[in-house]
Enzyme design. Structure first.
Site, PDB file in Angstrom:
ATOM      1  N   GLY A 296      33.625  14.605  61.043  1.00 22.64           N
ATOM      2  CA  GLY A 296      32.847  14.986  59.878  1.00 22.64           C
ATOM      3  C   GLY A 296      31.800  13.984  59.432  1.00 22.64           C
ATOM      4  O   GLY A 296      30.927  14.308  58.638  1.00 22.64           O
TER       5      GLY A 296
ATOM      6  N   HIS B 105      34.978  31.742  57.885  1.00 21.90           N
ATOM      7  CA  HIS B 105      35.316  30.449  57.305  1.00 21.90           C
ATOM      8  C   HIS B 105      36.700  30.384  56.658  1.00 21.90           C
ATOM      9  O   HIS B 105      37.421  29.406  56.836  1.00 21.90           O
ATOM     10  CB  HIS B 105      34.253  30.068  56.270  1.00 21.90           C
ATOM     11  CG  HIS B 105      34.127  28.605  56.037  1.00 21.90           C
ATOM     12  ND1 HIS B 105      33.003  28.019  55.508  1.00 21.90           N
ATOM     13  CD2 HIS B 105      34.981  27.572  56.269  1.00 21.90           C
ATOM     14  CE1 HIS B 105      33.166  26.714  55.418  1.00 21.90           C
ATOM     15  NE2 HIS B 105      34.350  26.412  55.876  1.00 21.90           N
TER      16      HIS B 105
ATOM     17  N   TYR C 221      27.331  24.409  53.587  1.00 22.85           N
ATOM     18  CA  TYR C 221      27.243  22.951  53.630  1.00 22.85           C
ATOM     19  C   TYR C 221      25.907  22.493  53.027  1.00 22.85           C
ATOM     20  O   TYR C 221      24.835  22.901  53.490  1.00 22.85           O
ATOM     21  CB  TYR C 221      27.382  22.428  55.050  1.00 22.85           C
ATOM     22  CG  TYR C 221      28.770  22.548  55.644  1.00 22.85           C
ATOM     23  CD1 TYR C 221      29.865  22.887  54.856  1.00 22.85           C
ATOM     24  CD2 TYR C 221      28.987  22.331  57.005  1.00 22.85           C
ATOM     25  CE1 TYR C 221      31.130  22.995  55.393  1.00 22.85           C
ATOM     26  CE2 TYR C 221      30.261  22.439  57.555  1.00 22.85           C
ATOM     27  CZ  TYR C 221      31.319  22.778  56.745  1.00 22.85           C
ATOM     28  OH  TYR C 221      32.580  22.891  57.289  1.00 22.85           O
TER      29      TYR C 221
END
Length: 305
Positions: free
Chosen positions: A267, A112, A41
């Site tokens: 998010g 992930h 990220y």
């Protein structure tokens, strides 16, 4: 994911740290105490900014839980991006994450993405080492099916704790897979049927990424919004007005109404949007079966079979 500024920026600045602090404070103000990261990220900047907050407030780490994800390699030096759940990649990924976050451990590590070259025994050895060293306290996965979790579980020293999947009123294939069993249209559903049931049977927490579908039904409709999207937005707004809550609480409450007790991973890094999610648990508890199906059928654009 939104912390730390643009992904293509070389580093973050004081303004990004302040923005992250505002987002975390907004989350804490509505009872959110778990924060979801991934080593990719912001190309590491999201974890780095969060680590700055942990240094700024020494009491914060003890009040929250942190989870992060490893296993995706972005295209470095012009190469192709790919997945890597080799033992070394997992160990190196966690080491980098802990360094950026300025913490000694993760409450939960998630793998992930499914890696076609994954060696379950090798993953199990890496996880065992991380647990023994105290670097992680639990292990989970993201975007995996029941079969993939079962194959991995055979080689893990502890039970899988979580599976994070894309689930939302927009991405409702998990519900489609249930209602279209023994139906001709069932073959068109991409969601791996049985995954939710597997998680419920084995006590694996279900987490939903992108649970608000980018704000599609809460005031941020896309340019290509369909008739079903517009009808769903109208119904969400109607229910929100009737119940005296935000549209976000309705959309999240629909997801949390499922008996698997799905946990949405919000998010947004916008404090106002984060606070708008307050009340979703109460909505989930009070939502009737008729209301749930009304939202589902409106979003799918047709009645259930």
């Amino acid at each position: 994911m939104g912390l730390g500024g643009p992904w293509d920026a070389p580093d973050y600045g004081p303004e990004h740290i302040d923005a992250a602090a505002d987002a975390v404070e907004a989350a804490l103000s509505i009872g959110i105490t778990r924060f979801d990261h991934a080593d990719i990220y912001g190309r590491g900047k999201s974890e780095g900014v969060f680590g700055e907050l942990l240094v700024r407030d020494a009491s914060l780490r003890a009040r929250i839980q942190i989870q992060s994800k490893v296993g995706i390699r972005l295209g470095e030096a012009g190469g192709f991006g790919h997945y890597d759940l080799s033992g070394k990649a997992i160990l190196d990924g966690v080491e980098g994450t802990l360094r950026r976050l300025r913490t000694d451990y993760l409450d939960l590590l998630l793998l992930h993405r499914p890696d076609p070259l994954l060696d379950p025994a090798e993953v199990g050895d890496a996880v065992a080492r991380l647990l023994a060293d105290g670097a992680i306290r639990a292990i989970g996965v993201s975007n995996m099916s029941a079969a993939q979790m079962d194959a991995l579980q055979d080689h893990l020293p502890v039970r899988l704790a979580a599976d994070q999947l894309e689930l939302s009123l927009r991405h409702h294939a998990f519900a489609e897979s249930a209602v279209l069993v023994n139906h001709g249209d069932g073959a068109s559903v991409s969601f791996p049927h049985g995954t939710l049931e597997h998680c419920m049977r084995h006590g694996i927490e279900l987490q939903a990424w992108s649970p608000l579908a980018g704000g599609r039904y809460t005031g941020r409709p896309p340019a290509e919004a369909s008739d079903a999207d517009r009808a769903t937005s109208a119904l969400v707004a109607e229910l929100a007005a009737a119940k005296g809550v935000t549209p976000e609480a309705i959309v999240l409450g629909w997801l949390m109404r499922h008996p698997a007790r799905i946990g949405p991973v919000i998010g947004s890094a916008n404090p106002a949007r984060i606070r708008a999610c307050a009340g979703a648990e109460a909505v989930a508890e009070a939502m009737t079966r008729a209301e749930w199906f009304a939202l589902f059928q409106t979003a799918r654009g047709q009645r259930v079979p």
